[in-house]
Design a protein around this motif. Structure first.
Motif, short mmCIF file in Angstrom:
data_model
loop_
_atom_site.label_atom_id
_atom_site.label_comp_id
_atom_site.label_asym_id
_atom_site.label_seq_id
_atom_site.Cartn_x
_atom_site.Cartn_y
_atom_site.Cartn_z
N MET A 1 0.74 -1.24 0.37
CA MET A 1 -0.05 -0.01 0.17
C MET A 1 0.76 1.50 0.32
N ARG A 2 1.83 1.76 0.50
CA ARG A 2 2.89 2.22 0.81
C ARG A 2 3.34 2.66 -0.35
N ARG A 195 8.85 -3.47 -4.95
CA ARG A 195 7.55 -3.83 -4.32
C ARG A 195 7.60 -5.57 -4.75
N LYS A 196 7.86 -6.28 -6.10
CA LYS A 196 8.02 -7.36 -6.41
C LYS A 196 8.67 -7.77 -5.98
N ARG A 197 9.89 -7.23 -5.50
CA ARG A 197 11.46 -8.13 -5.19
C ARG A 197 10.56 -8.54 -3.34
N ASN A 202 8.74 -12.54 0.38
CA ASN A 202 8.03 -13.31 0.85
C ASN A 202 7.68 -14.48 0.54
N ASP A 203 7.69 -14.62 -0.63
CA ASP A 203 6.91 -16.21 -0.88
C ASP A 203 8.02 -17.01 -1.72
N PHE A 204 9.46 -16.29 -0.85
CA PHE A 204 10.43 -17.07 -0.87
C PHE A 204 10.72 -17.68 0.81
#
Length: 427
Positions: A1-2, A195-197, A202-204
């Motif tokens: 969001m930020r 944001r993508k990283r 987080n997925d990793f």
């Protein structure tokens, strides 16, 4: 969001700044127009004042206006040209004195009928406005003819001239604004990439936690069962549990090794241990370890090793891991019974190894991202196929460190082909 809030604020500020620059430009043009009008009034005043004084201009204009044309003879043919030239020179001189250097046209107008008596060659009557810059001519000619003469001046490119006068403000403003747009674009792109990283990271982390917790939980459970088996002196059960513990420990070590493999390549002082290496022999060794796993899925592994020059200069450990990672992906993402083909050839100055499968394939939109660290093709269940998104990133780094390249071709539902190209020895 930020990230979204920051992007919206940055773009809003850019739009606001653009609006402010537009308003400032309009205000600047108004002020520049007022300054121009003031200068022009001074120029016209000086020209009319000059014509009002006794001069050849006054005499010729009075002669042309008061005497019958028949009495002028040849003079009436040249008089308008002489008058036009005299007016043009006077206007040009006064305008230049006021730093006004733009094209103009003029006309002498008889009021109130607005009859054009004399005009410059560039004068266009249909485009001429009778409400632009004008000044009344006074002197003997007016008293003699009892008329009202006006000198009117028209500027064809006044807007361009005013903009040119403001170039010292406009050009830097445009340059700085473009630089600001580029910076905002870079900022937005960086935020989107960050944001993508973060999402990938987080997925990793979630996936790594899931993968590590499973063997750790299994080890804890088996240790407890092993303790009970030892207390009960059940030797067969103890051996079975020790074997399972060894398998879980190997699995856990494998997970850690995958993370460390990529980290080791990113060290600046890391050096590959290059030795002459027979890639056919390496492929045979690696593929044999996969035959049991492929057979367990009722699949088959085909080898078509046809390269005439299989020797390369490379690090055996890392190149073996490259083959394992690609074969592991081919097996992992097979939809049913896997059919995996490993073929080799010599292309130009490269040794080419192609590993093809009949798996689920990779959508075209994601094929350019699969070599990014931690990246995994989106799936409804991220744990459906185990992995950390490090394998192909590791493959790309190792191959490129050897001076080679990795090429992927894939079609959804029909499988994938990964081609590894390495410079063959003495190329």
């Amino acid at each position: 969001m930020r990230y979204l809030t920051t992007i919206i604020v940055a773009i809003s500020c850019l739009i606001g700044l653009m609006f402010i620059q537009y308003r400032l430009l309009r205000t600047g043009l108004v002020l520049e127009k007022a300054r121009f009008d003031q200068k022009l009034e001074l120029s016209l005043h000086q020209v009319v004042r000059t014509f009002a004084q006794p001069s050849i201009f006054q005499e010729r204009l009075l002669l042309w206006y008061t005497r019958p044309p028949d009495s002028l003879h040849l003079l009436e043919q040249t008089l308008p040209q002489q008058l036009e030239k005299k007016i043009a020179i006077a206007l040009q001189t006064e305008l230049q004195a006021q730093d006004i250097s733009t094209q103009f046209s003029f006309a002498l107008i008889e009021e109130p009928a607005q009859h054009i008596l004399l005009a410059s060659p560039s004068f266009q009557e249909e485009a001429f406005s009778f409400q632009t810059y004008r000044r009344a001519i006074s002197g003997p000619i007016i008293r003699a003819c009892g008329c009202e003469l006006l000198l009117q001046v028209h500027f064809d490119h006044l807007f361009s001239f005013l903009l040119a006068q403001m170039a010292y403000l406009i050009v830097p403003s445009i340059i700085f604004f473009i630089a600001l747009v580029i910076c905002v674009g870079i900022l937005v792109n960086s935020l989107l990439r960050q944001r993508k990283r973060d999402q990938v990271k987080n997925d990793f982390i979630n996936n790594l936690t899931h993968e590590l917790k499973t063997p750790v939980f299994s080890v804890q459970l088996m240790i407890r069962l092993l303790r009970d088996a030892i207390q009960k002196r059940n030797e067969a059960k103890s051996k079975e549990l020790l074997h399972l513990l060894q398998q879980e420990n190997t699995k856990l070590s494998g997970h850690i090794e995958k993370v460390l493999e990529l980290a080791s390549l990113e060290q600046k002082n890391y050096q590959l241990e290059r030795t002459p290496l027979d890639m056919h022999q390496l492929i045979e060794e690696v593929s044999k370890s996969f035959e049991v796993r492929i057979s367990a899925k009722a699949g088959q592994l085909k080898r078509q090793l046809a390269a005439a020059l299989p020797m390369v200069s490379g690090d055996k450990t890392h190149l073996a891991n490259v083959c394992r990672n690609v074969l592991d992906n081919a097996l992992k993402y097979s939809a049913g019974a896997p059919t995996i083909t490993v073929s080799t050839a010599n292309i130009d100055h490269y040794f080419s190894c192609r590993i093809s499968d009949n798996g689920i394939g990779i959508p075209k939109a994601f094929q350019g991202m699969i070599f990014q660290k931690f990246y995994r093709v989106p799936n409804d269940n991220i744990h459906n196929n185990k992995g950390f998104g490090l394998g192909l990133s590791y493959v790309k780094q190792v191959v490129e460190a050897h001076g080679g390249q990795v090429v992927v071709q894939s079609q959804v539902g029909k499988g994938s082909q990964f081609e590894i190209r390495l410079p063959y020895l003495n190329s």
